[in-house]
Design a protein around this motif. Sequence first.
Motif, PDB file in Angstrom:
ATOM      1  N   TRP A  64       3.230   7.362  -5.158  1.00 42.18           N
ATOM      2  CA  TRP A  64       2.567   8.031  -6.275  1.00 42.18           C
ATOM      3  C   TRP A  64       2.245   9.473  -5.892  1.00 42.18           C
ATOM      4  CZ3 TRP A  64      -2.747   6.169  -8.732  1.00 42.18           C
ATOM      5  CH2 TRP A  64      -3.048   7.001  -9.821  1.00 42.18           C
TER       6      TRP A  64
ATOM      7  N   SER B 167       2.651   2.114  -2.206  1.00 46.13           N
ATOM      8  CA  SER B 167       2.613   2.633  -3.576  1.00 46.13           C
ATOM      9  C   SER B 167       1.772   3.903  -3.650  1.00 46.13           C
ATOM     10  CB  SER B 167       2.048   1.576  -4.529  1.00 46.13           C
ATOM     11  OG  SER B 167       0.716   1.221  -4.164  1.00 46.13           O
ATOM     12  N   ARG B 168       0.732   3.985  -2.837  1.00 42.05           N
ATOM     13  CA  ARG B 168      -0.142   5.160  -2.839  1.00 42.05           C
ATOM     14  C   ARG B 168       0.622   6.409  -2.431  1.00 42.05           C
ATOM     15  NH1 ARG B 168      -4.818   1.975   0.659  1.00 42.05           N
ATOM     16  NH2 ARG B 168      -5.194   0.359  -0.912  1.00 42.05           N
TER      17      ARG B 168
ATOM     18  N   PHE C 185       2.007   8.348 -11.798  1.00 43.41           N
ATOM     19  CA  PHE C 185       1.708   6.915 -11.689  1.00 43.41           C
ATOM     20  C   PHE C 185       2.774   6.090 -12.394  1.00 43.41           C
ATOM     21  CE2 PHE C 185      -0.182   3.006 -13.397  1.00 43.41           C
ATOM     22  CZ  PHE C 185      -0.627   2.411 -12.230  1.00 43.41           C
TER      23      PHE C 185
ATOM     24  N   HIS D 298      -4.068   6.393 -14.715  1.00 47.06           N
ATOM     25  CA  HIS D 298      -2.847   5.612 -14.914  1.00 47.06           C
ATOM     26  C   HIS D 298      -1.970   6.160 -16.022  1.00 47.06           C
ATOM     27  CE1 HIS D 298      -4.525   1.764 -12.795  1.00 47.06           C
ATOM     28  NE2 HIS D 298      -4.312   2.768 -11.975  1.00 47.06           N
TER      29      HIS D 298
ATOM     30  N   ASN E 189      -6.355   8.152  -4.497  1.00 49.80           N
ATOM     31  CA  ASN E 189      -6.679   7.170  -3.471  1.00 49.80           C
ATOM     32  C   ASN E 189      -7.628   6.106  -3.997  1.00 49.80           C
ATOM     33  OD1 ASN E 189      -5.044   8.283  -1.503  1.00 49.80           O
ATOM     34  ND2 ASN E 189      -6.689   9.401  -0.476  1.00 49.80           N
TER      35      ASN E 189
ATOM     36  N   GLU F 115      -5.975   3.745  -6.610  1.00 50.91           N
ATOM     37  CA  GLU F 115      -5.089   2.747  -6.019  1.00 50.91           C
ATOM     38  C   GLU F 115      -5.876   1.617  -5.359  1.00 50.91           C
ATOM     39  OE1 GLU F 115      -1.143   2.417  -5.501  1.00 50.91           O
ATOM     40  OE2 GLU F 115      -2.178   2.628  -7.408  1.00 50.91           O
TER      41      GLU F 115
ATOM     42  N   ARG G  26      -7.236  -0.483  -8.241  1.00 50.27           N
ATOM     43  CA  ARG G  26      -6.211  -1.200  -9.008  1.00 50.27           C
ATOM     44  C   ARG G  26      -6.144  -2.661  -8.592  1.00 50.27           C
ATOM     45  NH1 ARG G  26      -0.690  -1.779  -8.290  1.00 50.27           N
ATOM     46  NH2 ARG G  26      -0.596  -0.216  -6.630  1.00 50.27           N
TER      47      ARG G  26
ATOM     48  N   ARG H  68       0.818  -1.211   0.000  1.00 50.65           N
ATOM     49  CA  ARG H  68       0.000   0.000   0.000  1.00 50.65           C
ATOM     50  C   ARG H  68       0.859   1.271   0.000  1.00 50.65           C
ATOM     51  NH1 ARG H  68      -3.305  -3.418   3.277  1.00 50.65           N
ATOM     52  NH2 ARG H  68      -5.516  -3.463   2.630  1.00 50.65           N
TER      53      ARG H  68
END
Length: 221
Positions: free
Chosen positions: A17, A13-14, A207, A202, A173, A176, A179, A11
């Motif tokens: 990004w 990754s959020r 991203f 994306h 948010n 993600e 996804r 998580r």
Amino acid sequence: MLTIYGVYCSRASRNYWMAEELGILFKSVPVIQARRLADPLAPGAQINTKSPAFLAVNPMGLIPAIEDDGLVLAESLANNLYLARKHGGLLAGANVREEGELTAWTLWAATEVEPYSVKLVLTYDNAQENTPDGKALIEACVKGLERPMARLEQHLQSQDYVVGNRFTVADLNLAEVLRYAMSETDLFDRHPCVKAWLDRCHARPGFEAMMAGRRKEVQAA
């Protein structure tokens, strides 16, 4: 400088990004999930969610966590709301009404979408998608997502993004969270406005930069 604790394949990754979108400097501390190690407390083990050094940051032992000017936060979606509010710009709310909408859509993503999308991604990650139990779980999750997807589809019929008709932290948010459900292509085909919106999200350089970090991480593993 902002510090992000957690690997890209999580998580976190959020938050990576979000940092890319804001164009702010950040330090990455690649804390790995303890479940990925045979003995997470072994001497010399990679820093992980059971490492004392990380538990001193987040006693819950979950990633991501962020540290910014002495403030430590450890909820990925809330981290992004904080970063948007601090750094302003188009990703933040333009007024108190938009701030309310950003928060509402973020909580909606966490409560109405993520309980299903996380189960989906874990089913595939654990190679259970072709087992009887896995198939039943996927079917139940897709069924559970139909109502929120229909709600988002209706909302996006008249605008390109969820708040203010521009890309904001709410889009990031929610994108993600969704996804994790992208394996269910038929679900997205039934909701073309959601599918097109996710494609727009994306296509953003932020991203793409985050995903490059994920690919580099996977290649190094």
